[in-house]
Design a protein around this motif. Structure first.
Motif, short mmCIF file in Angstrom:
data_model
loop_
_atom_site.label_atom_id
_atom_site.label_comp_id
_atom_site.label_asym_id
_atom_site.label_seq_id
_atom_site.Cartn_x
_atom_site.Cartn_y
_atom_site.Cartn_z
N SER A 397 -15.40 25.38 8.94
CA SER A 397 -16.68 24.67 8.93
C SER A 397 -16.55 23.18 8.64
N THR A 401 -14.80 20.75 12.26
CA THR A 401 -16.01 20.00 12.63
C THR A 401 -15.79 18.50 12.45
N GLU A 405 -15.85 15.30 15.07
CA GLU A 405 -16.74 14.14 14.89
C GLU A 405 -15.97 12.84 14.99
#
Length: 432
Positions: A397, A401, A405
């Motif tokens: 998570s 992620t 980004e």
């Protein structure tokens, strides 16, 4: 025995022609003993696993095993749902990064009461047994020893006119290889390597070479914001210079089927992986593959690798067939004929007798994997402490992620480094 397999993903492998006597003497279970076996993997692993199930069935006609296999990305959400609902499979394939979490919430059962009886571990590697312990109790039986490794397409390197990586390759060397790939422009612009910025084992290897650890023995974060900023900068630079694949291309890899990896899609000549996965990757790639070590951070710096339990078999905490499950696990890791079916697809067998039995039967790729793990030399460091209960959440998570980004320009490395440390610290505190 009837084996019922969930066929949404893979068909059952069959070794029905194996003689019943090859299974050896096994306990006699009640006719209505039915167990569920749940594991992640690809077609090759499924075939091998079901082959051993067939072999076990030959000596245990009263036991039925319902097997189900899913890709990695689909496996963990389903397992979490089942264990939370008190419907855990009897036999669970477990990963090193999640074993603490599942043990601490009693989703898997301690195995100590079976050791020396139903579960035989007399000639098992001591470090692999330790890897399956949580708070001094045994919760997982290692299915093989492996190490992180780069999966390498040797044909692509030959086409690019570049020497493949070796045990001395550094990150600076990797850059030079990437520039050569750019100049050669093979296969429509294949890059030398996939984007490894969201790959936890690659981060772990890199930080270990810096004398730190991803997690401390106390379950705290072992790196700081400067470390993470430098990690994201490293990959941002390789991305900007066309050394690794771009963000849009990397997004095609969903951490699911091996067919979606950058090496299978022909987008990169190398991907971060594990030594035991060479067999499975070669099964779906036409080009010849091999394995090499992760890059060194500088010449002569080692210690980033370790002999890790590739995965475990654990017993579901809510299952009613714990002793029968322990018997199957003992057979899986100790029976020489089972070992010949399994090979080194899950890693190097932890039983000395099984290693001796399978060595003459290994194909070339399996032998490469075995030799790699056996000859890590100064690259090898100590086995780290089991990751804390929240390590899986931080990996899935947060790291993955945040790396995306940065890759897509939503964050800078300078922003992502402190943000990762803050987010990971908060996750660890919530879980403690």
């Amino acid at each position: 025995m009837t084996i019922r397999i969930d066929r949404r993903h893979f068909l059952m492998g069959s070794t029905a022609l194996l003689a019943a006597g090859a299974a050896g003497a096994m306990p006699a279970w009640a006719q209505d003993t039915r167990m569920r076996l749940f594991f992640w993997g690809g077609q090759d692993r499924a075939d091998r696993t079901y082959g051993v199930s067939d072999l076990y069935a030959a000596g245990n006609p009263g036991v039925a095993i319902d097997g189900e296999v899913l890709p990695w990305g689909d496996y963990w959400p389903k397992l979490a749902t089942q264990t939370a609902g008190g419907n855990a499979p009897d036999i669970i394939q477990m990963d090193y990064r999640f074993i603490v979490e599942y043990a601490k919430r009693n989703a898997i059962a301690p195995l100590d009461d079976f050791v020396g009886g139903t579960l035989t571990l007399d000639d098992f590697d001591a470090d692999q047994l330790e890897g399956g312990k949580v708070d001094g109790k045994l919760y997982g039986i290692s299915l093989g020893a492996n190490s992180v490794a780069m999966m390498v397409n040797t044909a692509a390197f030959e086409e690019a006119g570049v020497e493949p990586p070796n045990r001395d390759t550094t990150y600076d060397d990797l850059r030079a290889m990437g520039e050569a790939f750019k100049s050669a422009n093979i296969r429509g612009g294949m890059k030398v390597i996939a984007d490894g910025s969201g790959t936890e084992p690659m981060l772990d290897n890199w930080i270990r070479q810096r004398g730190k650890s991803l997690y401390t023995p106390e379950g705290k974060l072992g790196l700081d914001a400067d470390d993470m900023t430098e990690w994201f900068q490293l990959w941002a630079g390789m991305r900007a210079d066309g050394i690794c694949v771009d963000a849009e291309t990397q997004a095609l890899d969903t951490n699911g089927p091996l067919e979606n990896t950058m090496i299978a899609l022909g987008k990169a000549a190398m991907i971060p992986s594990n030594s035991n996965q060479l067999v499975a990757h070669q099964a779906i790639n036409k080009d010849p593959l091999t394995v090499s070590s992760y890059p060194r951070i500088a010449a002569g710096v080692g210690g980033g690798h370790y002999r890790k339990p590739s995965m475990f078999f654990s017993i579901g905490g809510s299952g009613a067939n714990k002793e029968a499950a322990a018997s199957f696990i003992s057979f899986f890791v100790n029976n020489p004929d089972a070992g010949k079916i399994l090979g080194v697809e899950r890693g190097i067998p932890c039983s000395a007798a099984v290693r001796e039995a399978i060595a003459p039967t290994l194909d070339d790729k399996s032998q490469v994997a075995l030799d790699f793990v056996a000859n890590l030399g100064d690259l090898l460091g100590p086995l780290p402490a089991s990751p804390p209960a929240a390590a899986g959440e931080i990996d899935v998570s947060l790291l993955r992620t945040m790396s995306q980004e940065v890759a897509f320009g939503a964050r800078t490395p300078e922003d992502a480094g402190p943000a990762f440390v803050q987010g990971a610290t908060e996750i660890l505190e919530r879980a403690s």
